[in-house]
Design a protein around this motif. Structure first.
Motif, PDB file in Angstrom:
ATOM      1  N   PHE A 213       0.864  -1.192   0.000  1.00  0.00           N
ATOM      2  CA  PHE A 213       0.000   0.000   0.000  1.00  0.00           C
ATOM      3  C   PHE A 213       0.891   1.230   0.000  1.00  0.00           C
ATOM      4  CE2 PHE A 213       0.531  -1.263   4.369  1.00  0.00           C
ATOM      5  CZ  PHE A 213       0.469  -0.129   5.175  1.00  0.00           C
TER       6      PHE A 213
ATOM      7  N   CYS B 299       2.406   2.851   3.170  1.00  0.00           N
ATOM      8  CA  CYS B 299       3.123   1.942   4.073  1.00  0.00           C
ATOM      9  C   CYS B 299       4.421   2.582   4.547  1.00  0.00           C
ATOM     10  CB  CYS B 299       3.422   0.631   3.349  1.00  0.00           C
ATOM     11  SG  CYS B 299       4.475  -0.509   4.261  1.00  0.00           S
TER      12      CYS B 299
ATOM     13  N   SER C 273      -2.688  -3.136  -4.364  1.00  0.00           N
ATOM     14  CA  SER C 273      -2.878  -2.383  -3.124  1.00  0.00           C
ATOM     15  C   SER C 273      -3.861  -3.090  -2.193  1.00  0.00           C
ATOM     16  CB  SER C 273      -3.402  -0.978  -3.435  1.00  0.00           C
ATOM     17  OG  SER C 273      -3.779  -0.318  -2.236  1.00  0.00           O
TER      18      SER C 273
ATOM     19  N   THR D 189      -5.085  -1.365   0.316  1.00  0.00           N
ATOM     20  CA  THR D 189      -5.913  -0.254   0.820  1.00  0.00           C
ATOM     21  C   THR D 189      -6.560   0.466  -0.373  1.00  0.00           C
ATOM     22  OG1 THR D 189      -4.013   1.261   0.817  1.00  0.00           O
ATOM     23  CG2 THR D 189      -4.469   0.073   2.864  1.00  0.00           C
TER      24      THR D 189
ATOM     25  N   GLU E 106      -9.350   1.797  -0.873  1.00  0.00           N
ATOM     26  CA  GLU E 106     -10.129   3.002  -0.596  1.00  0.00           C
ATOM     27  C   GLU E 106      -9.231   4.242  -0.498  1.00  0.00           C
ATOM     28  OE1 GLU E 106      -8.825   1.299   3.272  1.00  0.00           O
ATOM     29  OE2 GLU E 106      -9.683   0.492   1.416  1.00  0.00           O
ATOM     30  N   ILE E 107      -7.950   4.031  -0.236  1.00  0.00           N
ATOM     31  CA  ILE E 107      -6.983   5.126  -0.151  1.00  0.00           C
ATOM     32  C   ILE E 107      -6.181   5.249  -1.448  1.00  0.00           C
ATOM     33  CG2 ILE E 107      -4.966   6.008   1.083  1.00  0.00           C
ATOM     34  CD1 ILE E 107      -5.956   4.466   3.549  1.00  0.00           C
ATOM     35  N   ASP E 108      -5.757   4.122  -1.956  1.00  0.00           N
ATOM     36  CA  ASP E 108      -4.906   4.106  -3.155  1.00  0.00           C
ATOM     37  C   ASP E 108      -5.753   4.169  -4.429  1.00  0.00           C
ATOM     38  OD1 ASP E 108      -2.613   4.007  -1.645  1.00  0.00           O
ATOM     39  OD2 ASP E 108      -2.475   1.829  -1.691  1.00  0.00           O
TER      40      ASP E 108
ATOM     41  N   THR F 284      -5.673  -1.262  -8.109  1.00  0.00           N
ATOM     42  CA  THR F 284      -6.613  -0.881  -7.060  1.00  0.00           C
ATOM     43  C   THR F 284      -8.023  -0.958  -7.638  1.00  0.00           C
ATOM     44  OG1 THR F 284      -7.139   0.812  -5.404  1.00  0.00           O
ATOM     45  CG2 THR F 284      -6.563   1.589  -7.612  1.00  0.00           C
TER      46      THR F 284
ATOM     47  N   ASP G 198     -11.463  -3.961  -0.008  1.00  0.00           N
ATOM     48  CA  ASP G 198     -10.362  -4.650   0.659  1.00  0.00           C
ATOM     49  C   ASP G 198     -10.673  -6.132   0.869  1.00  0.00           C
ATOM     50  OD1 ASP G 198     -12.259  -4.278   2.617  1.00  0.00           O
ATOM     51  OD2 ASP G 198     -10.972  -3.097   3.939  1.00  0.00           O
TER      52      ASP G 198
ATOM     53  N   LYS H 166      -5.514  -6.217   8.476  1.00  0.00           N
ATOM     54  CA  LYS H 166      -5.390  -5.040   9.334  1.00  0.00           C
ATOM     55  C   LYS H 166      -4.182  -5.207  10.261  1.00  0.00           C
ATOM     56  CE  LYS H 166      -9.397  -3.469   7.818  1.00  0.00           C
ATOM     57  NZ  LYS H 166      -9.536  -2.265   6.973  1.00  0.00           N
TER      58      LYS H 166
ATOM     59  N   PHE I 189      -2.053  -1.475   8.604  1.00  0.00           N
ATOM     60  CA  PHE I 189      -2.243  -2.681   7.797  1.00  0.00           C
ATOM     61  C   PHE I 189      -0.951  -3.489   7.799  1.00  0.00           C
ATOM     62  CE2 PHE I 189      -5.033   0.602   6.238  1.00  0.00           C
ATOM     63  CZ  PHE I 189      -6.250  -0.047   6.096  1.00  0.00           C
TER      64      PHE I 189
END
Length: 214
Positions: free
Chosen positions: A69, A72, A102, A104, A106-108, A131, A135, A152, A160
């Motif tokens: 991610f 990280c 990824s 993550t 929702e972020i990436d 992405t 997840d 997680k 994560f």
């Protein structure tokens, strides 16, 4: 005269033997003895350019898979540096690729991953930062499909956790690996030093070359 002809005859036999054996030797070196595991499950993601990428995108290509991610703070920067050396080794080779998935999504976003690629020297056209799925989908692919842990984690790891291993996939979509000194398949290649054991990037590069020649 008889002695002269005997030398000619010996030379002829040696020549014939060489012609017969050389193709077999070459063929032996072309065929790798890497262990074959399960086929990579079907997947579909969006890359840093906003394009849909699936496992079919890599058909006919040898590729390396990692789970990561972009935010990280621990092992990902190290893994990226190691992957960059692999990119450089096979830069411009259309039959080689990399899939960085990824954990993550929702972020990436694709935009975030494009910026990550720019900032980290990712330029190989077949290196896709992937992405776009939940997840849960990514965790299923990592934990069940590849059997590489992702989930997680605590705050020290950016919230994560994921494996520090690279998976090698052949042109037909099968996970492959070499055996260790005891004859046991390693299945995956260490991207970072773990518990005193060095990384296996040199070995990975050697095995990529073998699969490209298959």
């Amino acid at each position: 005269m008889k002695k002269k002809y005997s030398y000619v005859g010996i030379a002829f036999v040696i020549l014939l033997f060489g012609i017969y054996t050389v193709p077999k030797v070459v063929d032996r070196f072309k065929k790798s003895d890497l262990v074959k595991f399960n086929k990579v499950p079907d997947f579909e993601f969006i890359n840093q350019e906003g394009k849909t990428i699936t496992n079919k995108t890599y058909d006919g290509k040898v590729y390396v898979v990692e789970f990561f991610f972009a935010t990280c703070p621990t092992i990902c920067p190290i893994m990226n540096r190691k992957m960059l050396t692999i990119q450089d080794e096979f830069f411009g080779n259309p039959n080689f690729g990399i899939a960085s998935i990824s954990i993550t999504p929702e972020i990436d976003t694709p935009k975030a991953l494009k910026e990550y690629a720019k900032n980290n020297g990712i330029t190989h056209k077949n290196w896709h930062l992937l992405t776009g799925k939940s997840d849960d989908v990514v965790y299923a692919l990592s934990n069940k499909g590849f059997k590489l842990y992702a989930g997680k984690g605590d705050a020290a790891h950016g919230g994560f956790e994921h494996s520090g291993l690279f998976a090698l996939v052949d042109k037909n979509g099968y996970i492959r690996s070499r055996k260790d000194e005891f004859g046991n398949p390693i299945m995956y290649y260490r991207a970072i030093e773990e518990q005193g054991f060095p990384d296996q990037i040199k070995e990975l590069k050697e095995d990529i070359k073998m699969l490209l020649d298959e």
